[in-house]
Design an enzyme around this catalytic site. Structure first.
Site, short mmCIF file in Angstrom:
data_model
loop_
_atom_site.label_atom_id
_atom_site.label_comp_id
_atom_site.label_asym_id
_atom_site.label_seq_id
_atom_site.Cartn_x
_atom_site.Cartn_y
_atom_site.Cartn_z
N ASP A 165 0.83 -1.20 0.00
CA ASP A 165 0.00 0.00 0.00
C ASP A 165 0.87 1.26 0.00
O ASP A 165 2.11 1.19 0.00
CB ASP A 165 -0.91 -0.06 1.24
CG ASP A 165 -2.29 0.51 0.98
OD1 ASP A 165 -2.43 1.32 0.03
OD2 ASP A 165 -3.22 0.18 1.74
N TRP A 199 -3.08 3.35 -5.69
CA TRP A 199 -4.34 4.01 -6.10
C TRP A 199 -4.21 4.83 -7.38
O TRP A 199 -4.91 5.83 -7.55
CB TRP A 199 -4.88 4.90 -4.96
CG TRP A 199 -4.61 4.38 -3.59
CD1 TRP A 199 -5.06 3.19 -3.09
CD2 TRP A 199 -3.84 5.01 -2.55
NE1 TRP A 199 -4.62 3.05 -1.79
CE2 TRP A 199 -3.89 4.15 -1.43
CE3 TRP A 199 -3.15 6.22 -2.44
CZ2 TRP A 199 -3.23 4.46 -0.22
CZ3 TRP A 199 -2.50 6.53 -1.26
CH2 TRP A 199 -2.55 5.66 -0.17
N GLY A 200 -3.29 4.47 -8.25
CA GLY A 200 -3.13 5.20 -9.52
C GLY A 200 -2.25 6.42 -9.41
O GLY A 200 -2.07 7.14 -10.41
N ASP A 220 -10.20 3.41 -3.68
CA ASP A 220 -10.87 2.19 -3.22
C ASP A 220 -12.28 2.03 -3.79
O ASP A 220 -13.05 2.99 -3.86
CB ASP A 220 -10.98 2.21 -1.69
CG ASP A 220 -9.64 1.93 -1.04
OD1 ASP A 220 -8.61 1.89 -1.74
OD2 ASP A 220 -9.63 1.74 0.20
C1 GAL Z 1 -6.22 1.05 1.30
C2 GAL Z 1 -6.27 0.03 0.19
C3 GAL Z 1 -7.35 -0.97 0.53
C4 GAL Z 1 -6.99 -1.64 1.85
C5 GAL Z 1 -6.80 -0.60 2.94
C6 GAL Z 1 -6.28 -1.21 4.23
O1 GAL Z 1 -5.25 2.00 1.03
O2 GAL Z 1 -6.54 0.67 -1.03
O3 GAL Z 1 -7.49 -1.93 -0.50
O4 GAL Z 1 -5.81 -2.39 1.68
O5 GAL Z 1 -5.90 0.42 2.53
O6 GAL Z 1 -6.05 -0.27 5.22
#
Ligand code: GAL
Length: 366
Positions: A165, A199-200, A220
């Protein structure tokens, strides 16, 4: 939870958006990461499996993951091609004196290795999550400055997939940080699918193909048709960056989480999955649209084409697939992939009524 059915599973690809992923994944560039002359490339087709986040958030545990692995088998998902059982955020709590990541001892009292062994004993693969920044999005320890150490630890547990992430990474550059994990995976000596989740940000499709096996293209998803369809239909044009070993990732499915209707979310149709997993690995693209109606096409390895006639509108509408639009000969054989039904040889065009938020999904061959 006991007796988990397919509808309780929030599944990824990869896909989506099941059908859009199906049409929305696709071709090109570098050698798939981890490829050698002898080995099968990592993520030769879009990885399919289960991930804990969209259903359970931080409520993950050894018990839950074992139950989910069991459910992936008993629900028929494994037979349908879903392979991975992936723990998302919140399994990690701190770092030891030597920097080694510490697994939550209450939720995972056996540690990760026995859990990975259990998942493997079911004929499935095991994945974990970390963050390239200082903390994960849920404020657990991130992998910044521990990139190689963490990958080595995961490899020692038998991890097959890592999602990385991008929280708490504001001052960092994704195209500098993510390659550190790629290099660590190469060093670790174990094939690990590398899923980039930023996220792109900074167009990961431009540096992702020589860095990881898939990269998130958007923020998301949420459990609503609008979210799923906005993400899915926005993938048009990204196909040229993807192909076997390196895929656009339009986020995980939300199937079974309660917010979508039957037409909007189906998981185990084998003929539809076969399009997603087609060896040619060419992403689908939009060839026609008018108001809420869209036609997407994906060329397949056997020379045929898959065509999705989508209705994003609020009532049933007719859509006509003109064979000229997809470069198909005037006379074509049609098969309805949802219904598993041959529609015979059709001349010039085919018109179907498509339900609200639904799709008529066809295979067009000579
Ligand atoms: C976001 C991610 C999600 C999930 C989440 C967990 O940044 O896009 O898919 O992993 O964090 O905290």
């Amino acid at each position: 939870m006991n007796n988990v059915t397919a509808r309780d599973l929030c599944l990824r690809p990869g896909a989506a958006l099941l059908l859009l992923t199906t049409l929305g994944l696709l071709l090109i560039f570098a050698l798939p990461q981890g490829t050698t002359a002898q080995s099968k490339p990592v993520a030769a087709t879009p990885p399919m499996g289960w991930n804990s986040w969209n259903k359970f958030g931080c409520d993950v545990s050894d018990k839950l993951i074992r139950e989910m692995a069991d459910a992936v088998v008993s629900s028929g998902m494994k037979d349908a091609g879903y392979q991975f059982v992936n723990i998302d955020d919140c399994w990690q709590v701190s770092r030891g004196a030597d920097g080694t990541i510490v697994v939550d001892p209450e939720r995972f009292p056996n540690g990760m290795k026995p859990l990975a062994d259990y998942v493997h004993s079911k004929g499935l693969k095991f994945g974990v999550y970390t963050d390239a920044g200082r903390m994960t999005c849920q404020k657990r320890p991130g992998s910044f400055e521990h990139e190689a150490q963490d990958i080595k630890t995961y490899a020692s547990w038998g991890v097959d997939y890592v999602k990385i992430d991008w929280c708490y990474a504001e001052e960092l550059e994704p195209d500098v940080q993510y390659p550190k994990f790629r290099d660590a995976i190469a060093q670790a000596g174990r094939p690990i699918v590398f899923s980039i989740c930023n996220w792109g940000v900074k167009a990961p499709w431009t540096w992702g193909p020589h860095t990881g096996n898939l990269w998130r293209t958007t923020g998301d998803i949420s459990d609503k048709y609008d979210s799923m369809s906005l993400i899915g239909f926005s993938q048009d044009g990204l196909g040229k960056f993807a192909g076997p070993g390196h895929w656009n990732d339009p986020d995980m499915l939300e199937v079974g989480n309660g917010g979508m209707k039957h037409e909007e979310s189906i998981l185990t149709n084998p003929e539809v999955i076969a399009v997603d997993q087609d060896a040619k690995g060419v992403q689908g693209h939009r060839v026609w649209d008018e108001g809420p109606l869209e036609i997407w096409v994906k060329p397949l390895a056997d020379g045929s084409q898959a065509a999705g006639l989508f209705n994003r509108g609020e009532s049933a509408l007719k859509i006509t697939l003109d064979f000229k639009t997809i470069g198909a000969p005037a006379s074509g054989k049609l098969r309805d992939l949802w219904a598993h039904k041959d529609l015979g040889t059709v001349q010039n065009s085919y018109t179907a009524e498509v339900p609200k938020h639904g799709v008529v999904f066809l295979k067009v061959s000579k």
